[in-house]
Design an enzyme around this catalytic site. Sequence first.
Site, short mmCIF file in Angstrom:
data_model
loop_
_atom_site.label_atom_id
_atom_site.label_comp_id
_atom_site.label_asym_id
_atom_site.label_seq_id
_atom_site.Cartn_x
_atom_site.Cartn_y
_atom_site.Cartn_z
N GLY A 255 36.00 52.42 43.11
CA GLY A 255 36.70 53.08 44.23
C GLY A 255 37.35 52.16 45.24
O GLY A 255 37.80 52.62 46.29
N THR A 256 37.47 50.88 44.92
CA THR A 256 38.07 49.95 45.91
C THR A 256 39.52 50.32 46.23
O THR A 256 39.93 50.32 47.39
CB THR A 256 38.02 48.49 45.41
OG1 THR A 256 38.60 48.43 44.11
CG2 THR A 256 36.61 47.95 45.38
N GLY A 257 40.29 50.62 45.16
CA GLY A 257 41.71 50.93 45.36
C GLY A 257 41.90 52.19 46.17
O GLY A 257 42.74 52.25 47.08
N CYS A 258 41.11 53.23 45.86
CA CYS A 258 41.22 54.51 46.59
C CYS A 258 40.83 54.31 48.05
O CYS A 258 41.51 54.80 48.96
CB CYS A 258 40.28 55.55 45.96
SG CYS A 258 40.56 55.82 44.21
N LYS B 289 48.27 44.40 45.02
CA LYS B 289 46.89 44.01 45.32
C LYS B 289 46.39 42.98 44.31
O LYS B 289 46.55 43.15 43.11
CB LYS B 289 45.98 45.25 45.26
CG LYS B 289 46.32 46.31 46.28
CD LYS B 289 45.50 47.57 46.08
CE LYS B 289 45.86 48.29 44.81
NZ LYS B 289 45.21 49.61 44.69
N THR C 5 32.33 47.69 42.45
CA THR C 5 33.69 47.82 43.00
C THR C 5 34.33 49.16 42.61
O THR C 5 35.55 49.28 42.58
CB THR C 5 34.58 46.67 42.51
OG1 THR C 5 34.54 46.67 41.06
CG2 THR C 5 34.14 45.32 43.03
N1 LIG Z 1 35.53 41.34 44.67
C1 LIG Z 1 36.34 41.54 45.71
N2 LIG Z 1 36.15 40.90 46.87
C2 LIG Z 1 36.96 41.09 47.94
N3 LIG Z 1 38.02 41.92 47.91
C3 LIG Z 1 38.29 42.60 46.77
C4 LIG Z 1 37.46 42.45 45.61
N4 LIG Z 1 37.95 43.26 44.61
C5 LIG Z 1 39.02 43.89 45.16
N5 LIG Z 1 39.24 43.48 46.43
C6 LIG Z 1 40.27 43.98 47.36
O1 LIG Z 1 40.12 45.40 47.38
C7 LIG Z 1 41.40 46.02 47.55
C8 LIG Z 1 41.62 46.96 46.37
O2 LIG Z 1 42.15 46.20 45.30
P1 LIG Z 1 41.88 46.42 43.76
O3 LIG Z 1 42.79 45.44 43.08
O4 LIG Z 1 40.43 46.35 43.47
O5 LIG Z 1 42.36 47.90 43.60
P2 LIG Z 1 42.34 48.79 42.32
O6 LIG Z 1 42.26 47.96 41.08
O7 LIG Z 1 43.52 49.70 42.47
O8 LIG Z 1 41.02 49.62 42.46
P3 LIG Z 1 40.56 50.85 41.51
O9 LIG Z 1 40.04 50.29 40.26
O10 LIG Z 1 39.53 51.52 42.37
O11 LIG Z 1 41.78 51.70 41.26
C9 LIG Z 1 42.40 44.87 47.65
O12 LIG Z 1 42.57 44.54 49.01
C10 LIG Z 1 41.71 43.74 46.92
O13 LIG Z 1 42.19 42.48 47.30
C1 LIG Z 2 39.58 60.54 40.21
C2 LIG Z 2 39.78 59.06 40.24
N1 LIG Z 2 40.84 58.57 40.92
C3 LIG Z 2 41.03 57.23 40.96
C4 LIG Z 2 40.16 56.36 40.34
C5 LIG Z 2 40.39 54.86 40.47
O1 LIG Z 2 40.49 54.19 39.33
C6 LIG Z 2 39.08 56.93 39.61
N2 LIG Z 2 38.19 56.14 38.97
N3 LIG Z 2 38.91 58.27 39.59
#
Ligand SMILES: Nc1ncnc2c1ncn2[C@@H]1O[C@H](COP(=O)(O)OP(=O)(O)OP(=O)(O)O)[C@@H](O)[C@H]1O
Ligand SMILES: Cc1ncc(CO)c(N)n1
Length: 265
Positions: free
Chosen positions: A206-209, A173, A204
């Site tokens: 929880g974006t990854g989850c 990602k 942002t």
């Molecule tokens: N500012 C943004 N605008 C548009 N898309 C975004 C933005 N930030 C993240 N994304 C998208 O959101 C999705 C999650 O990616 P991200 O890299 O944020 O995950 P993450 O770092 O694992 O998140 P977390 O910190 O919640 O674990 C991907 O598809 C990424 O391209």
């Molecule tokens: C419990 C939990 N899982 C995943 C994330 C993502 O970074 C978070 N902030 N908290």
Amino acid sequence: MKKALTIAGSDSCGGAGIQADLKTFSALGVYGMSVITAITAQNTQGVMGVEEISPQMVGMQIDAVFQDIEVDAVKIGMVSNREIIKIIGDKLKAYNVQKAVVDTVMVSKSGCHLLRLEAKETLIKQLIPRAFLVTPNLYEAEVLTGKKIKTIGDMEEAARIIHAMGPLHVLVKGGHLEGKATDVLYDGKTFTYCEEERIHTPNTHGTGCTFASAIAAHLALGYDLREAVQKSKTYITMAIAHALNIGKGVGPTHHFYQFYPERSI
Ligand SMILES: Nc1ncnc2c1ncn2[C@@H]1O[C@H](COP(=O)(O)OP(=O)(O)OP(=O)(O)O)[C@@H](O)[C@H]1O
Ligand SMILES: Cc1ncc(CO)c(N)n1
């Protein structure tokens, strides 16, 4: 109704972890179930505490679900330590889970370690090889590969190295790269690029989850991986565009099911 299971940590402020996953499943019309690996005292400003659940109890929760209910897809998030990873890996094998999305959660946006440093090798050996899809962010891909990632080419190289660890597919990602939000999907042969405009928002959490559980939900609904990723990219982009300005720090994504066209009830 299709059914998805999340195996992850609890986030008390509801923006990430188990809570984000269950909201995403509901928004996409999938019945959600949960196995909790750790409880975090967390809000939009940071993580104040972590209490891990015993590996035995994690195993019992997984057994309770699988021995009763059919599971169409699994999403795995925060796994915290070696023993929890090992039991999850064993159970995925025992229940012959085919559709597991492993989000390699390591550090929260606020900088708290959600995976113990010594657990990295166990993650690589016991969980990543059992994944249908692994979804590292840039930092996690760097830790897993030991290489710096600055370009799309570096993301492709990282995807190749992680794919060699044994999962069927890898999605690196690019949320933390400059410019467009581009993610790189690799199936061992072909690269597919998912690109959306970057949204300029501080919210942002929880974006990854949200993204990983949307992919699991779409897999549960029967979409093939590429479709599941594309539809989930649309979902996460809208969830970020509508993110909520809640709390004093990094606000959470918004699960706006009323706008999602394909929701099945
Ligand atoms: N500012 C943004 N605008 C548009 N898309 C975004 C933005 N930030 C993240 N994304 C998208 O959101 C999705 C999650 O990616 P991200 O890299 O944020 O995950 P993450 O770092 O694992 O998140 P977390 O910190 O919640 O674990 C991907 O598809 C990424 O391209
Ligand atoms: C419990 C939990 N899982 C995943 C994330 C993502 O970074 C978070 N902030 N908290």
